[in-house]
Write a protein that holds these residues in place. Structure first.
Motif, PDB file in Angstrom:
ATOM      1  N   VAL A  22       0.829  -1.201   0.000  1.00 26.31           N
ATOM      2  CA  VAL A  22       0.000   0.000   0.000  1.00 26.31           C
ATOM      3  C   VAL A  22       0.869   1.258   0.000  1.00 26.31           C
ATOM      4  O   VAL A  22       2.073   1.204   0.273  1.00 26.31           O
ATOM      5  N   ASP A  23       0.234   2.382  -0.321  1.00 24.95           N
ATOM      6  CA  ASP A  23       0.886   3.680  -0.227  1.00 24.95           C
ATOM      7  C   ASP A  23       0.244   4.479   0.898  1.00 24.95           C
ATOM      8  O   ASP A  23      -0.897   4.221   1.286  1.00 24.95           O
ATOM      9  N   ILE A  24       1.013   5.448   1.378  1.00 25.57           N
ATOM     10  CA  ILE A  24       0.480   6.324   2.422  1.00 25.57           C
ATOM     11  C   ILE A  24      -0.264   7.462   1.740  1.00 25.57           C
ATOM     12  O   ILE A  24       0.242   8.063   0.791  1.00 25.57           O
ATOM     13  N   SER A  25      -1.474   7.727   2.218  1.00 22.70           N
ATOM     14  CA  SER A  25      -2.232   8.827   1.619  1.00 22.70           C
ATOM     15  C   SER A  25      -2.942   9.614   2.704  1.00 22.70           C
ATOM     16  O   SER A  25      -2.864   9.276   3.884  1.00 22.70           O
TER      17      SER A  25
END
Lengths: 141, 141
Positions: free
Chosen positions: A120-123
């Motif tokens: 996942v990416d940080i958003s």
DNA sequence: AATACTTAGTTGTTTTATCACACTCAATCC
DNA sequence: GGATTGAGTGTGATAAAACAACTAAGTATT
């Protein structure tokens, strides 16, 4: 007690005054992944001395990030647990894991979506607009 | 060169080996908000000595988080800039600002959605499922 | 029953990191 | 021409951390 190494009007500096000392974040991280007693923590952090661990636990309890609960009277034995504000450091750990994943020569951990297994990416999510934001801004509070 | 204060197989420890020294994160942060020269950085971080700043800048350049560019030959004057990996620490700063916002007695900065002005939360986005995840997991890489 | 081991530290010493302060050198400001 | 600025370096003092040994109470081993 309070150290105030950084005397600057900034969240980052003030937060680092609490968790920026050597070993402090790693100690909290061990507690986050389930180690609760003095020696459990000490064993998993090779190089950390008894004295420093003892000092840090005292300081963190004063600062309200952890609580200690007696689980044996004779001899006195404590179990250490994160408080809500200690648990809230999870986003800090995740950002460090994320950076390490992408920028360290060797990576040990990664963040994944449990149900699909992908990374996942940080958003940043705006609860008002109910969207992820691409125009994040840092402002004075 | 490398210090390896923490000899642990963990992204967090290894990342802290690079950015966990006193003042280091604050120096990088000043560069992120636009200060580029030695004295600009020094002035905005009261309490930081010339020597330490000089040491840290050298170390950060070796570590590849910043680059220095000569902008005057006589006398030599450098301008410091973050590299891509230095810029990538933004998520770390944001998580510290976020924690500080919610857990410090006094808060100085907050994260907002620029177009609507509301405060945002930190979330994790799975590019594969194109959703924000509520089941984040940290696994060994 | 004596010995060793474990837990949860404390105490004391050495080593390292950081700080404070003075100093340099070239350029420019007054 | 003296003062100030920018970008540092060098040195000695001090604070922090590492290292090592020790305590005390209970548990396990021989």
């Amino acid at each position: 007690m309070s150290k105030d190494r950084y005397d600057l009007p900034c969240n980052i500096a003030q937060t680092l005054n609490i968790i920026g000392d050597r070993w402090t974040l790693l100690i909290i991280h061990e507690m986050m992944i389930g180690r609760t007693t003095f020696n459990e923590i000490k064993k998993s952090l090779t190089g950390l001395s008894s004295k420093l661990l003892s000092d840090r636990l005292k300081y963190l309890e004063e600062a309200g990030l952890i609580v200690s609960a007696l689980y044996s009277e004779h001899p006195p034995r404590y179990r250490y647990k994160l408080t809500e504000s200690g648990e809230a450091l999870e986003t800090v750990f995740n950002s460090l894991i994320y950076w390490g994943r992408h920028h360290l020569p060797k990576c040990y951990k990664k963040l994944i979506h449990a149900s699909c297994g992908h990374e996942v990416d940080i958003s940043y999510h705006c609860p008002h607009c109910q969207t992820n934001v691409d125009d994040l801004k840092v402002i004075e509070a």
